[in-house]
Design a protein around this motif. Structure first.
Motif, PDB file in Angstrom:
ATOM      1  N   VAL A 390      54.641  13.118  -6.700  1.00 35.60           N
ATOM      2  CA  VAL A 390      53.972  13.772  -5.829  1.00 35.60           C
ATOM      3  C   VAL A 390      52.474  13.757  -6.307  1.00 35.60           C
ATOM      4  CG1 VAL A 390      53.872  16.078  -4.775  1.00 35.60           C
ATOM      5  CG2 VAL A 390      55.973  15.296  -5.142  1.00 35.60           C
ATOM      6  N   GLU A 391      52.495  13.923  -7.572  1.00 38.20           N
ATOM      7  CA  GLU A 391      50.843  14.171  -7.876  1.00 38.20           C
ATOM      8  C   GLU A 391      50.199  12.691  -7.555  1.00 38.20           C
ATOM      9  OE1 GLU A 391      51.649  15.013 -12.121  1.00 38.20           O
ATOM     10  OE2 GLU A 391      52.137  17.091 -11.385  1.00 38.20           O
ATOM     11  N   ALA A 392      50.817  11.335  -8.044  1.00 37.37           N
ATOM     12  CA  ALA A 392      50.329  10.280  -7.755  1.00 37.37           C
ATOM     13  C   ALA A 392      50.274  10.276  -5.908  1.00 37.37           C
ATOM     14  CB  ALA A 392      51.520   9.190  -8.070  1.00 37.37           C
ATOM     15  N   LEU A 393      50.720  10.709  -5.064  1.00 32.93           N
ATOM     16  CA  LEU A 393      50.851  10.669  -3.951  1.00 32.93           C
ATOM     17  C   LEU A 393      49.492  11.275  -3.397  1.00 32.93           C
ATOM     18  CD1 LEU A 393      51.543  10.150  -0.867  1.00 32.93           C
ATOM     19  CD2 LEU A 393      52.944  12.052  -0.881  1.00 32.93           C
ATOM     20  N   GLU A 394      49.464  12.589  -4.066  1.00 33.59           N
ATOM     21  CA  GLU A 394      47.834  13.351  -3.881  1.00 33.59           C
ATOM     22  C   GLU A 394      46.711  12.676  -4.081  1.00 33.59           C
ATOM     23  OE1 GLU A 394      46.305  17.693  -4.144  1.00 33.59           O
ATOM     24  OE2 GLU A 394      47.852  17.150  -5.564  1.00 33.59           O
ATOM     25  N   ARG A 395      46.748  11.698  -5.308  1.00 32.89           N
ATOM     26  CA  ARG A 395      45.891  11.027  -5.587  1.00 32.89           C
ATOM     27  C   ARG A 395      45.461   9.959  -4.774  1.00 32.89           C
ATOM     28  NH1 ARG A 395      48.255  11.495 -10.966  1.00 32.89           N
ATOM     29  NH2 ARG A 395      49.069   9.519 -10.654  1.00 32.89           N
ATOM     30  N   ALA A 396      46.532   9.281  -4.305  1.00 37.51           N
ATOM     31  CA  ALA A 396      46.493   7.950  -3.601  1.00 37.51           C
ATOM     32  C   ALA A 396      45.961   8.594  -2.216  1.00 37.51           C
ATOM     33  CB  ALA A 396      47.862   7.453  -3.355  1.00 37.51           C
ATOM     34  N   LEU A 397      46.341   9.545  -1.519  1.00 33.57           N
ATOM     35  CA  LEU A 397      45.817  10.005  -0.471  1.00 33.57           C
ATOM     36  C   LEU A 397      44.333  10.408  -0.367  1.00 33.57           C
ATOM     37  CD1 LEU A 397      48.660  12.025   1.079  1.00 33.57           C
ATOM     38  CD2 LEU A 397      47.999   9.719   1.891  1.00 33.57           C
ATOM     39  N   LEU A 398      43.908  10.936  -1.195  1.00 36.51           N
ATOM     40  CA  LEU A 398      42.570  11.227  -1.482  1.00 36.51           C
ATOM     41  C   LEU A 398      41.594  10.234  -1.757  1.00 36.51           C
ATOM     42  CD1 LEU A 398      42.806  13.902  -4.379  1.00 36.51           C
ATOM     43  CD2 LEU A 398      41.989  14.523  -2.163  1.00 36.51           C
ATOM     44  N   ARG A 399      42.306   9.100  -2.132  1.00 39.81           N
ATOM     45  CA  ARG A 399      41.313   7.754  -1.927  1.00 39.81           C
ATOM     46  C   ARG A 399      41.545   6.986  -0.601  1.00 39.81           C
ATOM     47  NH1 ARG A 399      42.966   3.683  -4.442  1.00 39.81           N
ATOM     48  NH2 ARG A 399      45.076   4.404  -5.159  1.00 39.81           N
ATOM     49  N   VAL A 400      42.408   6.953   0.173  1.00 38.42           N
ATOM     50  CA  VAL A 400      42.340   6.504   1.185  1.00 38.42           C
ATOM     51  C   VAL A 400      42.272   7.232   2.651  1.00 38.42           C
ATOM     52  CG1 VAL A 400      43.639   4.516   0.217  1.00 38.42           C
ATOM     53  CG2 VAL A 400      44.761   6.065   1.283  1.00 38.42           C
ATOM     54  N   VAL A 401      42.486   8.527   2.586  1.00 30.51           N
ATOM     55  CA  VAL A 401      42.558   9.296   3.974  1.00 30.51           C
ATOM     56  C   VAL A 401      41.146   9.174   4.643  1.00 30.51           C
ATOM     57  CG1 VAL A 401      42.646  11.647   4.923  1.00 30.51           C
ATOM     58  CG2 VAL A 401      44.481  10.712   3.556  1.00 30.51           C
TER      59      VAL A 401
END
Length: 403
Positions: A390-401
């Protein structure tokens, strides 16, 4: 040095669009690529690796049997098939089982059984039997199965289609009852739709479907190829509403993540429609598959994986919903047990892009319908590993949203 991706692109059919990673090793909930980078597997091969990669109990069962006897065909009896079938039936509460290989084969077997039951037992005129399915279904990509798919791509260019199917809205018991005719022999349904985007029907839907099918003289066949064997926090997804179907399809996890193993299970009255020569498979129920399948069923119970999935799944859902409160690109989180879908706002981010960003963070997931991230990790996953994902998903979305 030979490039395996280049070889695949040169020599393989272009029927898949893999994520940009080349996996070479797996252990537990982890995968490693050819460069030695580690990934947390939040997909588990669409539930096929429910016990984790290379579980030592399953590998030992496979190794022992492979060194003794692997394949004979069903032309003779083998000493492992009977124990496997008994365990399969006693765990699911079904009367008999017919082993196959892939999930699609199990569904095809169920369709044949339902039609013959319709003619021989219900008295439908030959060639007139109809089977109801739910819109948004996914059961594979064989010619017959795509004939009742509502996904345009699965059908495009592959007709003529097999007749005899009618679709009703998923989760709508009243629509099912309204669609039943004297020629309806069965209703085939996923207790939770996987490929459609992890769609969970309203509470009470499956119980209502069971009552309607019983009252109207229609077989209820539940497709649990993805949802069965602990995935949703119960042994079967049907168990959440205390529903016993007339027919049941299992696959994926049944092979322990090592082999393709599937089965069609049914009541005595339904399975009795098959006579010697009616149906078969060279590899279905082979000694290797029976040994691994039996070990997988025993492991499911010994490690209480269904109960673990219920607890882990609730934690995963809570963490994802907390993330959704902070991240407007997530429009909904839905699921049951460790089968969870994260719906994304397509105007802000494409699900494929999100998957690739997540891969960069060391987590493997897969998109479905271009808007949903699928999370279906091995049932052996820990709470700490869920938190990492979940923490990785949050970081990923911050980069691409896109804002």
């Amino acid at each position: 040095m030979t490039d395996p991706v280049a070889q695949e692109r040169r020599w393989g059919a272009r029927n898949y669009h893999p994520l940009p990673a080349v996996m070479s090793r797996g252990e537990g909930c982890w995968l490693w690529d050819t460069a030695g980078r580690r990934y947390l597997d939040m997909m588990s091969a669409y539930s096929a690796v429910s016990f984790g990669h290379g579980h030592p109990v399953l590998v030992a069962a496979l190794t022992r049997q492979a060194q003794t006897l692997a394949v004979t065909s069903r032309a003779v009896h083998t000493d492992g098939l009977g124990p496997f079938l008994e365990r399969l039936c006693t765990l699911t509460g079904m009367d008999r089982a017919l082993p196959m290989n892939s999930g699609a084969e199990a569904v095809e077997t169920a369709l044949k059984a339902a039609r013959k039951w319709g003619y021989r037992v219900k008295g439908i005129a030959e060639g007139r039997a109809r089977i109801l399915v739910a819109a948004g279904n996914f059961a594979g990509r064989t010619t017959t199965i795509i004939s009742f798919s509502s996904e345009a791509q699965y059908r495009d260019g592959f007709g003529p289609y097999t007749p005899g199917f009618d679709a009703v809205p998923y989760g709508d018991a009243a629509a099912l009852e309204a669609a039943i005719t004297p020629e309806t022999c069965a209703f085939v349904v996923e207790p939770v739709q996987g490929e459609a985007g992890i769609i969970v029907p309203p509470r009470g839907y499956l119980a209502a479907v069971r009552e309607i099918c019983t009252r109207r003289g229609v077989l209820l066949i539940c497709d649990e190829v993805q949802t069965g064997l602990g995935r949703t926090g119960a042994r079967l997804a049907c168990d959440h509403e205390g529903v016993k179907p007339d027919g049941l399809t299992l696959g994926k996890a049944l092979g322990g993540g090592l082999l393709p193993v599937s089965a069609f299970l049914a009541s005595e009255r339904l399975m009795a429609q098959f006579e010697p020569g009616d149906h078969g498979s060279t590899f279905g129920g082979n000694p290797l598959a029976a040994a691994v399948g039996l070990a997988a069923l025993d492991l499911l119970e010994h490690e209480q994986l269904a109960a673990r999935a219920a607890v882990s799944g609730a934690h995963l859902m809570a963490r994802l919903r907390a993330l959704a409160a902070r991240q407007p690109a997530i429009t909904s989180v839905r699921g049951l047990g460790l089968l969870v879908g994260v719906e994304l706002d397509a105007a802000r981010v494409d699900a494929r892009t999100a998957c690739e960003a997540l891969l960069d963070e060391g987590v493997l997931s897969k998109d479905t319908h271009r808007t949903v991230l699928r999370f279906a990790p091995p049932l052996t996953i820990t709470i700490e590993q869920i938190d990492q994902a979940v923490e990785a998903l949050e970081r990923a979305l911050l980069r691409v949203v896109r804002h």
